[in-house]
Design an enzyme around this catalytic site. Structure first.
Site, short mmCIF file in Angstrom:
data_model
loop_
_atom_site.label_atom_id
_atom_site.label_comp_id
_atom_site.label_asym_id
_atom_site.label_seq_id
_atom_site.Cartn_x
_atom_site.Cartn_y
_atom_site.Cartn_z
N CYS A 89 52.77 -28.70 -5.06
CA CYS A 89 52.31 -27.96 -5.99
C CYS A 89 52.66 -26.96 -6.52
O CYS A 89 52.09 -26.55 -5.78
CB CYS A 89 50.95 -29.42 -6.57
SG CYS A 89 50.27 -28.90 -7.65
N VAL A 90 53.70 -26.58 -7.45
CA VAL A 90 53.74 -25.27 -7.58
C VAL A 90 53.05 -25.36 -9.48
O VAL A 90 53.24 -25.15 -10.02
CB VAL A 90 55.07 -24.76 -7.49
CG1 VAL A 90 55.01 -23.30 -7.62
CG2 VAL A 90 55.65 -24.89 -6.15
N ILE A 91 51.96 -23.94 -9.66
CA ILE A 91 50.68 -24.35 -10.21
C ILE A 91 51.21 -22.35 -10.85
O ILE A 91 51.01 -21.68 -10.09
CB ILE A 91 49.40 -23.99 -10.24
CG1 ILE A 91 49.58 -25.92 -10.09
CG2 ILE A 91 48.89 -23.39 -11.94
CD1 ILE A 91 48.50 -25.72 -10.52
N GLU A 94 50.29 -15.32 -12.63
CA GLU A 94 50.60 -14.28 -13.54
C GLU A 94 52.05 -13.30 -12.86
O GLU A 94 52.32 -12.65 -13.93
CB GLU A 94 49.32 -12.92 -12.96
CG GLU A 94 47.97 -13.91 -13.24
CD GLU A 94 47.18 -12.55 -12.93
OE1 GLU A 94 45.33 -12.59 -13.32
OE2 GLU A 94 47.42 -11.21 -12.44
N HIS A 97 56.32 -15.22 -9.46
CA HIS A 97 56.09 -15.96 -7.90
C HIS A 97 56.67 -17.64 -7.85
O HIS A 97 57.62 -17.98 -7.03
CB HIS A 97 54.92 -15.70 -7.05
CG HIS A 97 55.40 -16.02 -5.63
ND1 HIS A 97 54.15 -16.37 -5.68
CD2 HIS A 97 56.31 -15.67 -4.68
CE1 HIS A 97 54.69 -16.77 -3.79
NE2 HIS A 97 55.89 -15.85 -4.04
N1 LIG Z 1 51.53 -20.33 -5.57
C1 LIG Z 1 51.76 -21.38 -4.76
C2 LIG Z 1 52.17 -21.19 -3.19
N2 LIG Z 1 52.47 -19.88 -2.74
C3 LIG Z 1 53.28 -20.77 -1.28
C4 LIG Z 1 54.16 -20.69 -0.85
O1 LIG Z 1 54.67 -21.29 -1.13
C5 LIG Z 1 54.60 -19.80 0.00
O2 LIG Z 1 54.36 -20.76 1.43
C6 LIG Z 1 55.01 -18.48 0.61
O3 LIG Z 1 55.14 -18.14 0.15
C7 LIG Z 1 54.61 -18.26 1.52
O4 LIG Z 1 55.97 -18.65 2.49
N3 LIG Z 1 52.96 -22.81 -2.47
C8 LIG Z 1 52.91 -24.08 -3.25
O5 LIG Z 1 53.11 -25.25 -3.23
N4 LIG Z 1 52.04 -23.54 -4.63
C9 LIG Z 1 51.40 -22.47 -5.58
O6 LIG Z 1 51.20 -22.63 -6.35
C1 LIG Z 2 53.44 -20.28 -8.13
C2 LIG Z 2 52.09 -18.73 -7.07
O1 LIG Z 2 52.61 -18.11 -6.30
C3 LIG Z 2 51.13 -18.12 -8.05
O2 LIG Z 2 50.33 -19.34 -8.05
C4 LIG Z 2 50.84 -17.28 -7.68
O3 LIG Z 2 50.17 -16.33 -8.26
P1 LIG Z 2 50.58 -15.11 -9.09
O4 LIG Z 2 51.64 -15.23 -9.63
O5 LIG Z 2 49.21 -14.22 -9.89
O6 LIG Z 2 50.30 -13.89 -7.65
#
Ligand SMILES: Nc1c(NC[C@H](O)[C@H](O)[C@H](O)CO)[nH]c(=O)[nH]c1=O
Ligand SMILES: CC(=O)[C@@H](O)COP(=O)(O)O
Length: 167
Positions: A89-91, A94, A97
């Protein structure tokens, strides 16, 4: 909007193969565990509902969705599995990323599927906010984990049919 009032987990129009003959891997991300836990439950329950044996369902947890590519690759190394589901789940935050993670995991698991010649199912929610994710993890729009499991079963059955056909 495509999913407006739509249950994305409605499979009533298709015939789903038995999962009994196959072995499945599930790679699940620990980021947003409130959501990914529900995806995992949906996937596991769907596999069992369609006949998968408990001993043929193998689970690995990875830190984030970006690591799902590596998790799938590690699971497929010994050749025992017929399909792998990647649940995450990627949300949106800001920054951009979000875009990099979503793109990397989509392309990454595709490359892993081609490398091992095995189906790797994209069960990753990519949402604007938590509510959209919850709606798709057992909420009003179904469960992306259940979808991933049904897809894995269908692809495992397809692979078995093709292997028999090519013998
Ligand atoms: N922001 C979210 C992440 N961020 C972490 C990355 O997936 C990864 O673990 C990190 O960049 C180190 O390689 N991951 C999610 O699954 N969901 C998010 O919302
Ligand atoms: C998808 C992400 O990595 C995100 O949740 C990280 O949040 P931000 O873009 O505000 O650093």
């Amino acid at each position: 909007m495509a999913s407006h009032h739509k249950n994305l987990s409605d499979f009533s129009s298709i015939e789903i193969a038995s999962a009994a003959p196959y072995s499945f891997g599930i790679a699940v991300s620990q980021w947003n565990a409130e959501v990914t836990g529900r995806l995992l439950t949906g996937a596991y329950d769907a596999l069992r509902k369609h006949g998968a044996l408990e001993e043929n369902i193998h689970l690995v947890q990875v830190p984030g969705s970006y690591e799902l590519t590596s998790g799938a690759d590690i699971m497929l190394r010994d050749g025992r599995l017929d399909a792998v589901m990647c649940l995450g789940c990627v949300i949106q935050g800001e920054t951009r990323h979000f875009d990099f993670i979503c793109s990397a995991v989509a392309h990454g698991i595709t490359q892993v599927a081609l490398k091992h010649n095995k189906p790797v199912i994209f069960g990753v929610l990519t949402t604007d906010n938590l509510q959209q994710a919850l709606d798709r993890a057992g909420g009003i729009h179904g469960n992306k984990g259940e979808e991933a499991a049904v897809t894995a079963i269908q692809m495992a059955a397809l692979g078995a049919r093709e292997a028999t056909h090519n013998e």
